[in-house]
Design an enzyme around this catalytic site. Structure first.
Site, short mmCIF file in Angstrom:
data_model
loop_
_atom_site.label_atom_id
_atom_site.label_comp_id
_atom_site.label_asym_id
_atom_site.label_seq_id
_atom_site.Cartn_x
_atom_site.Cartn_y
_atom_site.Cartn_z
N GLY A 33 38.72 -37.52 -36.37
CA GLY A 33 37.77 -37.56 -35.25
C GLY A 33 37.32 -38.99 -35.05
O GLY A 33 36.80 -39.62 -35.98
N ALA A 34 37.53 -39.52 -33.85
CA ALA A 34 37.31 -40.94 -33.61
C ALA A 34 35.98 -41.46 -34.16
O ALA A 34 35.96 -42.40 -34.97
CB ALA A 34 37.44 -41.23 -32.12
N ARG B 224 44.51 -45.98 -38.76
CA ARG B 224 44.80 -45.18 -37.56
C ARG B 224 44.47 -46.06 -36.38
O ARG B 224 43.31 -46.36 -36.12
CB ARG B 224 44.00 -43.87 -37.52
CG ARG B 224 44.40 -42.87 -38.60
CD ARG B 224 43.95 -41.46 -38.30
NE ARG B 224 44.77 -40.85 -37.25
CZ ARG B 224 44.38 -39.75 -36.57
NH1 ARG B 224 43.20 -39.23 -36.80
NH2 ARG B 224 45.16 -39.22 -35.65
N GLN C 282 44.10 -28.79 -34.37
CA GLN C 282 42.67 -29.06 -34.49
C GLN C 282 41.86 -28.03 -33.67
O GLN C 282 40.76 -27.65 -34.04
CB GLN C 282 42.32 -30.47 -34.01
CG GLN C 282 42.79 -31.60 -34.91
CD GLN C 282 44.15 -32.15 -34.54
OE1 GLN C 282 45.02 -31.39 -34.09
NE2 GLN C 282 44.35 -33.45 -34.72
N ASP D 4 39.69 -41.07 -27.63
CA ASP D 4 39.83 -41.99 -28.77
C ASP D 4 39.70 -43.43 -28.34
O ASP D 4 39.41 -44.31 -29.17
CB ASP D 4 41.17 -41.73 -29.47
CG ASP D 4 41.19 -40.36 -30.11
OD1 ASP D 4 41.50 -39.38 -29.41
OD2 ASP D 4 40.82 -40.25 -31.29
N ASN E 287 43.66 -39.82 -25.73
CA ASN E 287 43.12 -38.66 -26.44
C ASN E 287 44.27 -37.92 -27.07
O ASN E 287 45.44 -38.29 -26.93
CB ASN E 287 42.31 -37.77 -25.49
CG ASN E 287 41.46 -36.75 -26.25
OD1 ASN E 287 40.77 -37.10 -27.20
ND2 ASN E 287 41.54 -35.50 -25.86
N LYS E 288 43.93 -36.85 -27.81
CA LYS E 288 44.98 -36.10 -28.50
C LYS E 288 46.12 -35.74 -27.54
O LYS E 288 45.87 -35.33 -26.40
CB LYS E 288 44.37 -34.82 -29.07
CG LYS E 288 45.26 -34.00 -29.95
CD LYS E 288 45.93 -34.80 -31.05
CE LYS E 288 44.91 -35.58 -31.83
NZ LYS E 288 45.49 -36.72 -32.57
C1 LIG Z 1 35.20 -36.68 -30.92
S1 LIG Z 1 36.74 -36.95 -31.72
C2 LIG Z 1 37.72 -37.58 -30.45
C3 LIG Z 1 39.19 -37.35 -30.63
O1 LIG Z 1 39.65 -37.50 -32.01
C4 LIG Z 1 40.69 -36.54 -32.25
O2 LIG Z 1 41.83 -37.10 -32.84
P1 LIG Z 1 42.21 -36.72 -34.38
O3 LIG Z 1 41.99 -35.24 -34.58
O4 LIG Z 1 43.67 -37.14 -34.50
O5 LIG Z 1 41.28 -37.58 -35.21
C5 LIG Z 1 41.03 -36.01 -30.90
O6 LIG Z 1 41.88 -36.90 -30.20
C6 LIG Z 1 39.65 -35.95 -30.29
O7 LIG Z 1 39.67 -35.66 -28.94
#
Ligand SMILES: CSC[C@H]1O[C@H](OP(=O)(O)O)[C@H](O)[C@@H]1O
Length: 338
Positions: free
Chosen positions: A50-51, A87, A186, A227, A237-238
């Site tokens: 999570g960013a 990351r 996720q 992100d 974003n994801k």
């Molecule tokens: C509020 S978290 C924002 C963003 O982070 C996640 O990526 P990851 O699960 O790879 O850390 C995802 O892109 C969320 O939308």
């Protein structure tokens, strides 16, 4: 007792504990993190993810390393560089490490204070953007979301899911469609778990179902996290977010991105400038680690596995930040950049 705590992080004087997000929703396992190496392992596996949370946890890891190695600023910098490379897409990590490096000359105590301030600020930023996001929602609306943007990913109530949580607290009845979010699920694992925890009605769907749901007129809004948001409003974003934005635009479904200012990168002109993390092929060929160990694809199936994609500003209805909701005209004037 930790001196700071969020839904997935506990901060002690000389270490952290994180809720291992690869093991959710089946088990709530807290794991001690006492070094930069342990943090890197946890972040690379998305046990910490999570960013905002990635950046905040990195800040504490660096502050604790500095306290354990006083006066050795060159080593602090080397550690910061290593954390930064873990990351590359979520700019919150770079923001937090920049803030820490700016305190190096003031010594370890200043680093610890700065990390604490960043953490407590994110808690407040979440609440502000959640309130702005909730203001956009109406009774009975059906909201589709992607990946996980809740309390697990931040120091507070979350970003897009934070808006849903505040709307719920205001008494709104919403229905949420949760994209499972291949390949690491996720949405299916974490957002579904958070929706149940928040007592918000939801249905879990495969990512490929979002288009026909919108075609059937069953989605009133799309709300996602980010992100990295660029100077021109493009954002990363994801992976799968861009596809959602295209389909939402085609079906004229309002599409919102919700993020704190620490996710905005004014130095990143457009989405073309965002580094996109490529991840291990095994994540696409099957499920590994805490997800189980099954492989469904041919053993050496060639894979393309970008962890994020870029959505152009042209497909975004509004950017919901902690400073307000910005439309395309405001973004074009750069009003989202502090
Ligand atoms: C509020 S978290 C924002 C963003 O982070 C996640 O990526 P990851 O699960 O790879 O850390 C995802 O892109 C969320 O939308």
């Amino acid at each position: 007792m930790p001196h700071l705590q969020s839904r997935s992080l506990r901060v002690y004087a000389d270490s952290l504990e994180y809720l291992d997000q690869t093991r959710l929703p089946q088990t709530e396992t807290w794991v001690r993190c006492s070094s930069p190496d342990e943090w890197q392992t946890a972040v690379k596996s998305l046990a910490i993810r999570g960013a905002p949370l990635i950046g905040l946890s990195a800040a504490f890891v660096l502050a604790q390393y500095a306290a354990q190695h006083p006066g050795r600023e060159n080593e602090w910098q080397r550690v910061s560089d290593r954390l930064r490379a873990t990351r590359p897409t979520a700019v919150n990590l770079m923001y937090c490490l920049d803030a820490m490096e700016a305190c190096f000359s003031q010594g370890p105590a200043a680093l610890s204070e700065r990390a604490t301030a960043l953490f407590e600020e994110d808690r407040e930023l979440c609440l502000r953007m959640a309130k702005y996001g909730a203001d956009l929602l109406a009774e009975g609306e059906r909201v589709l979301t992607h990946c996980n943007t809740g309390a697990l990913a931040t120091a507070g109530v979350g970003t897009a899911i934070g808006a849903l949580a505040v709307a719920k607290k205001r008494g709104l009845t919403l229905h949420v469609y949760v994209n499972e979010t291949r390949p690491l699920l996720q949405g299916g694992r974490l957002t579904a778990w958070e929706m149940a925890d928040l007592d918000i009605p939801y249905q879990l769907i495969a990512d490929s179902m979002a288009a026909s749901l919108m075609a059937a007129g069953k989605v009133d809004k799309v709300m996602v996290g980010a992100d990295r948001i660029c100077a021109n409003g493009d954002f990363a974003n994801k992976v799968g977010t861009y596809m959602l934005a295209v389909v939402a635009n085609y079906h004229q479904v309002p599409f919102y991105v919700v993020a704190p200012y620490t996710t905005v990168d004014p130095a990143c002109a457009t989405g073309d400038d965002i580094p996109i993390e490529q991840r291990d092929a095994a994540e696409i060929r099957g499920a590994t680690g805490a997800f189980g160990d099954i492989v469904w694809a041919p053993e050496n199936a060639p894979v393309w596995n970008p962890s994020f994609d870029v959505t152009p500003a042209s497909l975004v209805t509004g950017w919901v930040l902690d400073t307000g909701v910005f439309d395309k005209a405001a973004i074009a004037r750069g009003e989202h950049c502090r």
